[in-house]
Design a protein around this motif. Structure first.
Motif, PDB file in Angstrom:
ATOM      1  N   UNK A   1      23.056  35.964  29.434  1.00 42.05           N
ATOM      2  CA  UNK A   1      23.940  35.329  28.459  1.00 42.05           C
ATOM      3  C   UNK A   1      23.124  34.714  27.320  1.00 42.05           C
ATOM      4  N   UNK A   2      23.658  34.775  26.121  1.00 45.71           N
ATOM      5  CA  UNK A   2      22.935  34.315  24.935  1.00 45.71           C
ATOM      6  C   UNK A   2      22.496  32.869  25.089  1.00 45.71           C
ATOM      7  N   UNK A   3      23.350  32.034  25.635  1.00 51.23           N
ATOM      8  CA  UNK A   3      23.033  30.597  25.711  1.00 51.23           C
ATOM      9  C   UNK A   3      21.942  30.285  26.738  1.00 51.23           C
ATOM     10  N   UNK A   4      21.549  31.272  27.530  1.00 54.22           N
ATOM     11  CA  UNK A   4      20.585  31.030  28.606  1.00 54.22           C
ATOM     12  C   UNK A   4      19.172  31.484  28.261  1.00 54.22           C
ATOM     13  N   UNK A   5      18.878  31.707  26.992  1.00 53.27           N
ATOM     14  CA  UNK A   5      17.544  32.204  26.634  1.00 53.27           C
ATOM     15  C   UNK A   5      16.439  31.266  27.121  1.00 53.27           C
ATOM     16  N   UNK A   6      16.704  29.965  27.153  1.00 50.66           N
ATOM     17  CA  UNK A   6      15.702  29.004  27.600  1.00 50.66           C
ATOM     18  C   UNK A   6      15.428  29.059  29.089  1.00 50.66           C
ATOM     19  N   UNK A   7      16.258  29.798  29.847  1.00 45.54           N
ATOM     20  CA  UNK A   7      16.027  29.947  31.279  1.00 45.54           C
ATOM     21  C   UNK A   7      15.224  31.214  31.586  1.00 45.54           C
ATOM     22  N   UNK A   8      15.108  32.119  30.633  1.00 47.60           N
ATOM     23  CA  UNK A   8      14.244  33.278  30.827  1.00 47.60           C
ATOM     24  C   UNK A   8      12.808  32.771  30.807  1.00 47.60           C
ATOM     25  N   UNK A   9      11.928  33.371  31.603  1.00 52.83           N
ATOM     26  CA  UNK A   9      10.585  32.827  31.715  1.00 52.83           C
ATOM     27  C   UNK A   9       9.889  32.709  30.372  1.00 52.83           C
ATOM     28  N   UNK A  10      10.048  33.673  29.503  1.00 48.01           N
ATOM     29  CA  UNK A  10       9.366  33.617  28.207  1.00 48.01           C
ATOM     30  C   UNK A  10       9.998  32.604  27.263  1.00 48.01           C
ATOM     31  N   UNK A  11      11.209  32.117  27.576  1.00 47.25           N
ATOM     32  CA  UNK A  11      11.838  31.092  26.765  1.00 47.25           C
ATOM     33  C   UNK A  11      11.738  29.702  27.365  1.00 47.25           C
ATOM     34  N   UNK A  12      11.164  29.621  28.543  1.00 52.12           N
ATOM     35  CA  UNK A  12      11.045  28.352  29.267  1.00 52.12           C
ATOM     36  C   UNK A  12       9.817  27.591  28.773  1.00 52.12           C
ATOM     37  N   UNK A  13       9.890  26.281  28.836  1.00 48.74           N
ATOM     38  CA  UNK A  13       8.771  25.448  28.381  1.00 48.74           C
ATOM     39  C   UNK A  13       7.508  25.638  29.206  1.00 48.74           C
ATOM     40  N   UNK A  14       7.613  26.237  30.391  1.00 46.25           N
ATOM     41  CA  UNK A  14       6.435  26.453  31.226  1.00 46.25           C
ATOM     42  C   UNK A  14       5.653  27.701  30.825  1.00 46.25           C
ATOM     43  N   UNK A  15       6.184  28.522  29.933  1.00 46.64           N
ATOM     44  CA  UNK A  15       5.542  29.806  29.651  1.00 46.64           C
ATOM     45  C   UNK A  15       4.117  29.679  29.114  1.00 46.64           C
ATOM     46  N   UNK A  16       3.796  28.697  28.264  1.00 48.87           N
ATOM     47  CA  UNK A  16       2.387  28.547  27.873  1.00 48.87           C
ATOM     48  C   UNK A  16       1.451  28.341  29.064  1.00 48.87           C
ATOM     49  N   UNK A  17       1.947  27.696  30.112  1.00 52.54           N
ATOM     50  CA  UNK A  17       1.144  27.520  31.327  1.00 52.54           C
ATOM     51  C   UNK A  17       0.914  28.855  32.017  1.00 52.54           C
ATOM     52  N   UNK A  18       1.942  29.699  32.057  1.00 49.03           N
ATOM     53  CA  UNK A  18       1.801  31.033  32.641  1.00 49.03           C
ATOM     54  C   UNK A  18       0.677  31.791  31.946  1.00 49.03           C
ATOM     55  N   UNK A  19       0.642  31.730  30.624  1.00 46.71           N
ATOM     56  CA  UNK A  19      -0.386  32.436  29.869  1.00 46.71           C
ATOM     57  C   UNK A  19      -1.763  31.801  30.076  1.00 46.71           C
ATOM     58  N   UNK A  20      -1.802  30.489  30.263  1.00 44.62           N
ATOM     59  CA  UNK A  20      -3.076  29.795  30.459  1.00 44.62           C
ATOM     60  C   UNK A  20      -3.731  30.179  31.783  1.00 44.62           C
ATOM     61  N   UNK A  21      -2.949  30.653  32.740  1.00 45.36           N
ATOM     62  CA  UNK A  21      -3.514  31.081  34.023  1.00 45.36           C
ATOM     63  C   UNK A  21      -4.271  32.394  33.903  1.00 45.36           C
ATOM     64  N   UNK A  22      -4.120  33.058  32.767  1.00 43.95           N
ATOM     65  CA  UNK A  22      -4.862  34.278  32.439  1.00 43.95           C
ATOM     66  C   UNK A  22      -4.482  35.421  33.370  1.00 43.95           C
ATOM     67  N   UNK A  23      -5.421  36.345  33.557  1.00 45.30           N
ATOM     68  CA  UNK A  23      -5.166  37.505  34.399  1.00 45.30           C
ATOM     69  C   UNK A  23      -4.544  38.654  33.639  1.00 45.30           C
ATOM     70  N   UNK A  24      -4.481  39.788  34.295  1.00 49.17           N
ATOM     71  CA  UNK A  24      -3.750  40.943  33.771  1.00 49.17           C
ATOM     72  C   UNK A  24      -2.291  40.723  34.144  1.00 49.17           C
ATOM     73  N   UNK A  25      -1.487  40.347  33.176  1.00 52.61           N
ATOM     74  CA  UNK A  25      -0.099  39.948  33.406  1.00 52.61           C
ATOM     75  C   UNK A  25       0.825  41.147  33.234  1.00 52.61           C
TER      76      UNK A  25
END
Length: 223
Positions: free
Chosen positions: A141-165
């Protein structure tokens, strides 16, 4: 979108109009929600096992592993790595342990909240060699973009963990958005492509293949 993208045009055009604004906000304001006590315990317990049993082995995270089918496959595919599969459902994880013969010694399944686990792993200085997000809840749903992992505030942390994602989905819009978020926040080029796996890694992947759904994935090397 990256130049080598083979996503359908409709997928690229449908990237949520507020995604860039969300990513800009997340990049400027770190996620500070306190981690739950049970998350701290689950992380400390699993990270201690990793350090004790695996020493310096390279770490693979299978985030949202469900019944653990993909985690088992990864542990067998990469015997020189240590694999941690994480899911919040005790029922799903119990099904994994009951239904598997010859449990890989380099595998641990952990019940934990992913948002907390990722942040605790980063705070502990953990670095990944590989990271898999296989068929996450797309929150379409359009209103739920912030719940998708790439729209969530935690996503910069996901990228900081590095690795082949690697992220997989049967919804091209999700992969288009995921790729855009990776590139804007990390500066690394992401590869988006349609693909057909040689063998399904998850029950969802098996179901989508049987139904004839096209499958998509985004891959980026953050190491």
């Amino acid at each position: 979108m990256p130049a080598d993208s083979r996503l359908p045009v409709s997928g690229q055009d449908a990237v949520h109009r507020h995604l860039r604004r969300l990513l800009d906000r997340h990049s400027r304001a770190p996620f500070r929600k306190p981690c739950a006590e049970h998350s701290r315990y689950a992380f400390a317990d699993s990270f201690e096992r990793y350090q004790r049993l695996a020493g310096g082995s390279r770490l693979i995270l299978d985030s949202g592993c469900g019944v653990g089918e993909s985690s088992i496959a990864l542990a067998r595919r990469f015997p020189d790595h240590y694999v941690i599969g994480i899911d919040q459902s005790a029922v799903r994880l119990a099904r994994a342990r009951r239904g598997t013969a010859g449990w890989p010694e380099n595998l641990d399944l952990v019940r934990a909240d992913l948002v907390d686990y990722w942040r605790l792993l980063r705070d502990a200085g953990g670095q990944l060699d590989r990271h898999y997000l296989l068929y996450p809840n797309p929150w379409p749903k359009i209103r739920h973009v912030g719940r998708r992992w790439h729209g969530h505030a935690v996503f910069p942390t996901v990228l900081a963990l590095a690795g082949a994602l690697e992220c997989r989905s049967n919804w091209p819009i999700y992969i288009a958005e995921f790729s855009l978020a990776v590139e804007l926040l990390s500066g690394h080029a992401a590869t988006c492509e349609a693909y057909v796996p040689l063998a399904p890694m998850t029950p969802f992947e098996r179901k989508y293949l049987a139904a004839g759904h096209p499958l998509w994935r985004c891959r980026v090397d953050l190491r």
